[in-house]
Design an enzyme around this catalytic site. Structure first.
Site, PDB file in Angstrom:
ATOM      1  N   CYS A   1       0.854  -1.189   0.000  1.00 25.19           N
ATOM      2  CA  CYS A   1       0.000   0.000   0.000  1.00 25.19           C
ATOM      3  C   CYS A   1       0.887   1.236   0.000  1.00 25.19           C
ATOM      4  O   CYS A   1       1.888   1.299   0.736  1.00 25.19           O
ATOM      5  CB  CYS A   1      -0.900   0.001   1.231  1.00 25.19           C
ATOM      6  SG  CYS A   1      -1.974   1.450   1.382  1.00 25.19           S
TER       7      CYS A   1
ATOM      8  N   HIS B   1      -9.079  -3.336  -2.557  1.00 27.68           N
ATOM      9  CA  HIS B   1      -8.128  -2.563  -1.765  1.00 27.68           C
ATOM     10  C   HIS B   1      -8.506  -1.086  -1.741  1.00 27.68           C
ATOM     11  O   HIS B   1      -8.542  -0.458  -0.667  1.00 27.68           O
ATOM     12  CB  HIS B   1      -6.724  -2.759  -2.358  1.00 27.68           C
ATOM     13  CG  HIS B   1      -5.628  -2.051  -1.644  1.00 27.68           C
ATOM     14  ND1 HIS B   1      -4.598  -2.710  -0.997  1.00 27.68           N
ATOM     15  CD2 HIS B   1      -5.368  -0.719  -1.474  1.00 27.68           C
ATOM     16  CE1 HIS B   1      -3.769  -1.812  -0.454  1.00 27.68           C
ATOM     17  NE2 HIS B   1      -4.216  -0.602  -0.749  1.00 27.68           N
ATOM     18  N   GLU B   2      -8.792  -0.522  -2.915  1.00 31.19           N
ATOM     19  CA  GLU B   2      -9.094   0.909  -2.978  1.00 31.19           C
ATOM     20  C   GLU B   2     -10.453   1.232  -2.364  1.00 31.19           C
ATOM     21  O   GLU B   2     -10.616   2.250  -1.689  1.00 31.19           O
ATOM     22  CB  GLU B   2      -9.009   1.412  -4.419  1.00 31.19           C
ATOM     23  CG  GLU B   2      -7.641   1.277  -5.059  1.00 31.19           C
ATOM     24  CD  GLU B   2      -6.508   1.854  -4.215  1.00 31.19           C
ATOM     25  OE1 GLU B   2      -6.726   2.870  -3.514  1.00 31.19           O
ATOM     26  OE2 GLU B   2      -5.409   1.283  -4.251  1.00 31.19           O
TER      27      GLU B   2
ATOM     28  N   HIS C   1     -10.210   1.439   1.355  1.00 29.87           N
ATOM     29  CA  HIS C   1      -9.673   2.721   1.819  1.00 29.87           C
ATOM     30  C   HIS C   1     -10.800   3.714   2.114  1.00 29.87           C
ATOM     31  O   HIS C   1     -10.725   4.491   3.078  1.00 29.87           O
ATOM     32  CB  HIS C   1      -8.755   3.336   0.757  1.00 29.87           C
ATOM     33  CG  HIS C   1      -7.315   2.985   0.902  1.00 29.87           C
ATOM     34  ND1 HIS C   1      -6.579   3.257   2.037  1.00 29.87           N
ATOM     35  CD2 HIS C   1      -6.453   2.394   0.035  1.00 29.87           C
ATOM     36  CE1 HIS C   1      -5.329   2.832   1.873  1.00 29.87           C
ATOM     37  NE2 HIS C   1      -5.237   2.307   0.667  1.00 29.87           N
TER      38      HIS C   1
END
Length: 214
Positions: free
Chosen positions: A126, A168-169, A172
């Site tokens: 990351c 993953h994004e 966030h």
């Protein structure tokens, strides 16, 4: 982020961020902005400012370099992320990981849900946790919904490495870092991964470092 900045409107904060030019500074783990739930985007930025902000996110992602970047990673708590993976590298590794090119995309207010029970575990890093990687088991196939930067609906199924990137994004934007869902015993520096764990899959790391593959 200063006290003055926190009292500015979101457009003012974005304008201030863009004023310096060049790649934007990436916020590192420990900053509260990475742990809050991003504000849903509903037109807080005018079209011109949104276009400039998206361009800056893309430039920053490329410069890092990375394959995704969420607005909170540059200190802006809006539900916007960019992704792009040109997927260049060893073919053997890419085939095992299901890593295929992911054209540039803007994800606005994205959410995902798994399709099926299959999961895939690989080392992941990351930009907000520089220098480290850990094994994360993610859904192998997800359905992503949201909008693009023009407000057009996104309803698309992603598989393999592109599925990992969008998970993953999107995480966030909900205040989740990959470390929250990683195998903690797998945590390794980039140098250690290159030296010991460059195999296409992390079975050797699991055996040696003492964690179970999902």
């Amino acid at each position: 982020m200063t006290a003055t900045t926190t009292h500015m409107s979101l457009p003012e904060r974005v304008e201030e961020l863009l004023a310096a030019g060049g790649p934007l500074p990436i916020v590192a783990a420990g900053d509260p902005v990475l742990r809050g739930v991003a504000e849903p985007y509903d037109g807080q930025l005018d079209d011109a400012l949104l276009e400039r902000f998206v361009a800056a996110l893309r430039e920053t992602m490329h410069a890092a370099p990375g394959v995704g970047l969420a607005a909170p990673q540059v200190g802006i708590p809006l539900s916007i992320a960019v992704v792009e993976d040109r997927a260049r590298g060893p073919q053997e590794v890419f085939e095992v990981r299901g890593r295929t090119p992911l054209p540039f995309r803007v994800l606005v207010n994205p959410s995902y849900e798994p399709e099926g029970e299959a999961r895939a575990a690989f080392f992941e890093g990351c930009l907000s946790v520089p220098g480290w990687q850990a094994v994360v088991a993610r859904h192998a196939r997800v359905r992503l919904r949201g909008q693009d930067e023009r407000g057009h609906a996104i309803d698309e199924v992603f598989t393999g490495w592109p599925a990992r990137i969008v998970q993953h994004e999107t995480d966030h934007l909900g205040g989740t870092l990959y470390l929250d869902v990683a195998e903690s015993r797998s945590l390794s520096t980039n140098e250690a991964v290159a030296r010991y764990w460059s195999q296409p899959t992390p079975e050797a790391a699991a055996h040696t470092l003492g964690f179970e593959m999902p």
